[in-house]
Design a protein around this motif. Structure first.
Motif, PDB file in Angstrom:
ATOM      1  N   LEU A 286     -31.148  -3.597  -8.920  1.00 23.11           N
ATOM      2  CA  LEU A 286     -31.421  -5.021  -8.724  1.00 23.11           C
ATOM      3  C   LEU A 286     -30.733  -5.874  -9.781  1.00 23.11           C
ATOM      4  O   LEU A 286     -30.280  -6.983  -9.494  1.00 23.11           O
ATOM      5  CB  LEU A 286     -32.940  -5.274  -8.764  1.00 23.11           C
ATOM      6  N   ILE A 287     -30.680  -5.369 -11.025  1.00 25.58           N
ATOM      7  CA  ILE A 287     -30.055  -6.127 -12.108  1.00 25.58           C
ATOM      8  C   ILE A 287     -28.536  -6.056 -12.016  1.00 25.58           C
ATOM      9  O   ILE A 287     -27.841  -7.073 -12.130  1.00 25.58           O
ATOM     10  CB  ILE A 287     -30.536  -5.596 -13.472  1.00 25.58           C
ATOM     11  N   ILE A 288     -27.994  -4.856 -11.805  1.00 28.27           N
ATOM     12  CA  ILE A 288     -26.543  -4.674 -11.776  1.00 28.27           C
ATOM     13  C   ILE A 288     -25.901  -5.477 -10.646  1.00 28.27           C
ATOM     14  O   ILE A 288     -24.856  -6.105 -10.827  1.00 28.27           O
ATOM     15  CB  ILE A 288     -26.196  -3.176 -11.631  1.00 28.27           C
ATOM     16  N   PHE A 289     -26.540  -5.478  -9.481  1.00 29.09           N
ATOM     17  CA  PHE A 289     -25.981  -6.181  -8.323  1.00 29.09           C
ATOM     18  C   PHE A 289     -26.781  -7.448  -8.010  1.00 29.09           C
ATOM     19  O   PHE A 289     -27.016  -7.786  -6.849  1.00 29.09           O
ATOM     20  CB  PHE A 289     -25.959  -5.257  -7.104  1.00 29.09           C
ATOM     21  N   SER A 290     -27.208  -8.132  -9.053  1.00 29.67           N
ATOM     22  CA  SER A 290     -28.088  -9.292  -8.872  1.00 29.67           C
ATOM     23  C   SER A 290     -27.443 -10.395  -8.030  1.00 29.67           C
ATOM     24  O   SER A 290     -28.100 -11.022  -7.201  1.00 29.67           O
ATOM     25  CB  SER A 290     -28.497  -9.855 -10.238  1.00 29.67           C
ATOM     26  N   LYS A 291     -26.143 -10.627  -8.218  1.00 34.40           N
ATOM     27  CA  LYS A 291     -25.469 -11.696  -7.480  1.00 34.40           C
ATOM     28  C   LYS A 291     -25.480 -11.435  -5.980  1.00 34.40           C
ATOM     29  O   LYS A 291     -25.847 -12.302  -5.177  1.00 34.40           O
ATOM     30  CB  LYS A 291     -24.031 -11.853  -7.981  1.00 34.40           C
ATOM     31  N   SER A 292     -25.074 -10.216  -5.580  1.00 31.40           N
ATOM     32  CA  SER A 292     -25.042  -9.882  -4.151  1.00 31.40           C
ATOM     33  C   SER A 292     -26.459  -9.750  -3.584  1.00 31.40           C
ATOM     34  O   SER A 292     -26.699 -10.076  -2.416  1.00 31.40           O
ATOM     35  CB  SER A 292     -24.269  -8.579  -3.930  1.00 31.40           C
ATOM     36  N   ASN A 293     -27.392  -9.298  -4.412  1.00 29.74           N
ATOM     37  CA  ASN A 293     -28.774  -9.171  -3.949  1.00 29.74           C
ATOM     38  C   ASN A 293     -29.404 -10.528  -3.678  1.00 29.74           C
ATOM     39  O   ASN A 293     -30.162 -10.697  -2.718  1.00 29.74           O
ATOM     40  CB  ASN A 293     -29.612  -8.410  -4.973  1.00 29.74           C
ATOM     41  N   ILE A 294     -29.103 -11.508  -4.544  1.00 28.61           N
ATOM     42  CA  ILE A 294     -29.627 -12.868  -4.334  1.00 28.61           C
ATOM     43  C   ILE A 294     -29.108 -13.435  -3.025  1.00 28.61           C
ATOM     44  O   ILE A 294     -29.842 -14.052  -2.254  1.00 28.61           O
ATOM     45  CB  ILE A 294     -29.243 -13.783  -5.522  1.00 28.61           C
ATOM     46  N   GLN A 295     -27.820 -13.187  -2.751  1.00 30.47           N
ATOM     47  CA  GLN A 295     -27.258 -13.665  -1.482  1.00 30.47           C
ATOM     48  C   GLN A 295     -27.894 -12.944  -0.296  1.00 30.47           C
ATOM     49  O   GLN A 295     -28.141 -13.549   0.747  1.00 30.47           O
ATOM     50  CB  GLN A 295     -25.741 -13.435  -1.480  1.00 30.47           C
ATOM     51  N   ALA A 296     -28.180 -11.649  -0.469  1.00 32.79           N
ATOM     52  CA  ALA A 296     -28.829 -10.887   0.599  1.00 32.79           C
ATOM     53  C   ALA A 296     -30.224 -11.430   0.877  1.00 32.79           C
ATOM     54  O   ALA A 296     -30.647 -11.525   2.045  1.00 32.79           O
ATOM     55  CB  ALA A 296     -28.911  -9.413   0.211  1.00 32.79           C
ATOM     56  N   VAL A 297     -30.947 -11.798  -0.173  1.00 36.55           N
ATOM     57  CA  VAL A 297     -32.282 -12.383  -0.009  1.00 36.55           C
ATOM     58  C   VAL A 297     -32.181 -13.722   0.720  1.00 36.55           C
ATOM     59  O   VAL A 297     -32.988 -14.017   1.617  1.00 36.55           O
ATOM     60  CB  VAL A 297     -32.967 -12.562  -1.374  1.00 36.55           C
ATOM     61  N   LYS A 298     -31.199 -14.537   0.349  1.00 39.09           N
ATOM     62  CA  LYS A 298     -31.020 -15.836   1.008  1.00 39.09           C
ATOM     63  C   LYS A 298     -30.724 -15.651   2.500  1.00 39.09           C
ATOM     64  O   LYS A 298     -31.271 -16.360   3.352  1.00 39.09           O
ATOM     65  CB  LYS A 298     -29.890 -16.616   0.339  1.00 39.09           C
ATOM     66  N   ASN A 299     -29.857 -14.696   2.805  1.00 40.20           N
ATOM     67  CA  ASN A 299     -29.523 -14.424   4.207  1.00 40.20           C
ATOM     68  C   ASN A 299     -30.743 -13.919   4.974  1.00 40.20           C
ATOM     69  O   ASN A 299     -30.974 -14.310   6.126  1.00 40.20           O
ATOM     70  CB  ASN A 299     -28.404 -13.388   4.297  1.00 40.20           C
ATOM     71  N   SER A 300     -31.535 -13.053   4.329  1.00 40.49           N
ATOM     72  CA  SER A 300     -32.733 -12.512   4.968  1.00 40.49           C
ATOM     73  C   SER A 300     -33.770 -13.607   5.206  1.00 40.49           C
ATOM     74  O   SER A 300     -34.409 -13.662   6.260  1.00 40.49           O
ATOM     75  CB  SER A 300     -33.330 -11.401   4.102  1.00 40.49           C
ATOM     76  N   LEU A 301     -33.939 -14.478   4.213  1.00 41.81           N
ATOM     77  CA  LEU A 301     -34.872 -15.599   4.371  1.00 41.81           C
ATOM     78  C   LEU A 301     -34.428 -16.531   5.494  1.00 41.81           C
ATOM     79  O   LEU A 301     -35.257 -17.064   6.237  1.00 41.81           O
ATOM     80  CB  LEU A 301     -34.982 -16.387   3.059  1.00 41.81           C
ATOM     81  N   ASN A 302     -33.122 -16.714   5.625  1.00 52.53           N
ATOM     82  CA  ASN A 302     -32.586 -17.558   6.684  1.00 52.53           C
ATOM     83  C   ASN A 302     -32.919 -16.973   8.053  1.00 52.53           C
ATOM     84  O   ASN A 302     -33.334 -17.696   8.972  1.00 52.53           O
ATOM     85  CB  ASN A 302     -31.074 -17.697   6.521  1.00 52.53           C
ATOM     86  N   ILE A 303     -32.756 -15.644   8.190  1.00 55.94           N
ATOM     87  CA  ILE A 303     -33.103 -14.967   9.443  1.00 55.94           C
ATOM     88  C   ILE A 303     -34.593 -15.104   9.725  1.00 55.94           C
ATOM     89  O   ILE A 303     -35.013 -15.395  10.849  1.00 55.94           O
ATOM     90  CB  ILE A 303     -32.705 -13.477   9.374  1.00 55.94           C
ATOM     91  N   TRP A 304     -35.409 -14.905   8.700  1.00 54.69           N
ATOM     92  CA  TRP A 304     -36.862 -14.960   8.857  1.00 54.69           C
ATOM     93  C   TRP A 304     -37.335 -16.349   9.275  1.00 54.69           C
ATOM     94  O   TRP A 304     -38.107 -16.493  10.227  1.00 54.69           O
ATOM     95  CB  TRP A 304     -37.525 -14.550   7.539  1.00 54.69           C
ATOM     96  N   VAL A 305     -36.836 -17.387   8.571  1.00 54.63           N
ATOM     97  CA  VAL A 305     -37.297 -18.752   8.828  1.00 54.63           C
ATOM     98  C   VAL A 305     -36.794 -19.272  10.169  1.00 54.63           C
ATOM     99  O   VAL A 305     -37.544 -19.894  10.937  1.00 54.63           O
ATOM    100  CB  VAL A 305     -36.848 -19.695   7.687  1.00 54.63           C
ATOM    101  N   ASN A 306     -35.514 -19.020  10.474  1.00 55.41           N
ATOM    102  CA  ASN A 306     -34.903 -19.620  11.658  1.00 55.41           C
ATOM    103  C   ASN A 306     -35.068 -18.811  12.939  1.00 55.41           C
ATOM    104  O   ASN A 306     -34.981 -19.381  14.031  1.00 55.41           O
ATOM    105  CB  ASN A 306     -33.408 -19.855  11.411  1.00 55.41           C
ATOM    106  N   ASN A 307     -35.327 -17.503  12.811  1.00 56.49           N
ATOM    107  CA  ASN A 307     -35.420 -16.664  14.006  1.00 56.49           C
ATOM    108  C   ASN A 307     -36.777 -16.002  14.190  1.00 56.49           C
ATOM    109  O   ASN A 307     -37.370 -16.081  15.260  1.00 56.49           O
ATOM    110  CB  ASN A 307     -34.331 -15.575  13.969  1.00 56.49           C
ATOM    111  N   VAL A 308     -37.280 -15.364  13.141  1.00 51.83           N
ATOM    112  CA  VAL A 308     -38.503 -14.572  13.272  1.00 51.83           C
ATOM    113  C   VAL A 308     -39.740 -15.445  13.426  1.00 51.83           C
ATOM    114  O   VAL A 308     -40.541 -15.263  14.352  1.00 51.83           O
ATOM    115  CB  VAL A 308     -38.662 -13.627  12.056  1.00 51.83           C
ATOM    116  N   ILE A 309     -39.923 -16.397  12.519  1.00 51.06           N
ATOM    117  CA  ILE A 309     -41.131 -17.243  12.571  1.00 51.06           C
ATOM    118  C   ILE A 309     -41.236 -18.012  13.887  1.00 51.06           C
ATOM    119  O   ILE A 309     -42.286 -17.977  14.542  1.00 51.06           O
ATOM    120  CB  ILE A 309     -41.186 -18.196  11.363  1.00 51.06           C
ATOM    121  N   PRO A 310     -40.178 -18.715  14.335  1.00 54.18           N
ATOM    122  CA  PRO A 310     -40.301 -19.453  15.597  1.00 54.18           C
ATOM    123  C   PRO A 310     -40.562 -18.571  16.807  1.00 54.18           C
ATOM    124  O   PRO A 310     -41.267 -18.978  17.745  1.00 54.18           O
ATOM    125  CB  PRO A 310     -38.943 -20.160  15.730  1.00 54.18           C
TER     126      PRO A 310
END
Length: 324
Positions: free
Chosen positions: A1-25
């Motif tokens: 998580l620390i070594i790849f923090s930059k790519s992991n943060i982007q992965a979290v943002k992408n996952s949150l985008n999927i969750w908010v825009n697709n899963v919840i509705p």
């Protein structure tokens, strides 16, 4: 998580985008409605009408038809949630619940027709084909698993709900239904984020590329292009990312793209399997029949899809198709 923090943060943002825009509705309204319907007489009515069909074909009580219908129109993991509610309310035996969960928890038509068919393959016919083979495979699995623990003595339960909605308890039922639905959606969001990070780390550490080298002989033997290995591995972990990758691979013969997508839709991926496990862990239902059922459903769905494409002339164009 620390070594790849930059790519992991982007992965979290992408996952949150999927969750908010697709899963919840798509899922939250169905979660709330199924929680509310469980307090009404509707499942009983459906159960009484369907008992003469569900019992001889699938060896489950009639209320299983309600779980099957809601599981199909709502998508993963609504079917598992309904079956768990049935079991916790003692509306079916443990063995009946395990039979039901093998074929009532399915990918929804909104995802198959809209996301996969139209958005990814740009072809409504492909979406319809995948939806048809997905449901057909699910019903086949249900028939096969009618023999699950059949020799074990079962004490069949009277399928009658004891809770009904009245004006006196409407507020309490509404609040409990909404809270339960939100908890389930948040839980799913957590799994989406977790597996988004896992995939990001696997890509950054080149573990997926290493697995590609290991699996190359098998794919060569099966005459499947090696460029499909990483998308399949991705889909086995997380459904949406895997299917997206497979659909976007340029291929003159689109049959392989569609057949592999059919498998992933039926199998569902480890992410969804863990979501189901988190839901059924609140009961005595085993995850084993679910895993076997989904593996079989994915295999059957891909087989049905392959046969239909090769038998019916209407789908001949998919064999000489270029993805733009």
């Amino acid at each position: 998580l620390i070594i790849f923090s930059k790519s992991n943060i982007q992965a979290v943002k992408n996952s949150l985008n999927i969750w908010v825009n697709n899963v919840i509705p798509s899922l939250l309204p169905f979660f709330i409605s199924t929680e509310l319907l469980n307090h009404t007489n509707i499942p009983n009515v459906i159960g009484n009408v369907s008992n003469k069909i569900m019992r001889p074909i699938f060896n489950v009580p009639g209320i299983g038809a309600y779980a099957l219908f809601m599981g199909i129109i709502s998508g993963y993991p609504v079917g598992a949630k309904i079956i768990t509610n049935f079991r916790n309310q003692n509306l079916c035996t443990k063995e009946e619940a395990e039979r039901l969960i093998t074929f009532t928890n399915n990918s929804g038509p909104l995802f198959i027709l809209g996301t996969v068919g139209i958005s990814l393959f740009y072809d409504t016919s492909i979406g319809v084909l995948l939806l048809f083979t997905h449901i057909l495979a699910a019903l086949t699995v249900g028939f096969i698993f009618r023999f699950w623990k059949k020799n074990k003595k079962e004490n069949r339960i009277s399928n009658t709900f004891t809770t009904t909605v009245t004006f006196n308890n409407l507020g309490e039922i509404l609040s409990k239904s909404v809270l339960s639905a939100i908890n389930s959606v948040v839980l799913i969001g957590g799994f989406i984020i977790l597996f988004g990070i896992v995939l990001s780390i696997l890509q950054k550490t080149h573990i997926l590329n290493f697995l590609k080298v290991l699996l190359s002989p098998i794919f060569t033997l099966l005459n499947i292009d090696l460029k499909f290995i990483i998308p399949i591995l991705t889909g086995v972990l997380e459904l949406t990312n895997g299917i997206t990758s497979i659909a976007l691979i340029p291929n003159k013969n689109l049959t392989i793209n569609i057949v592999l997508s059919a498998f992933l839709l039926g199998f569902g991926g480890i992410s969804i399997m863990l979501q189901v496990l988190s839901i059924i862990s609140k009961s005595d239902i085993s995850i084993k029949p679910y895993f076997l059922g989904k593996l079989l459903q994915g295999t059957l769905a891909s087989l049905y899809t392959f046969l239909i494409i090769n038998i019916f002339e209407y789908f001949n164009y998919l064999q000489i198709y270029d993805i733009k």
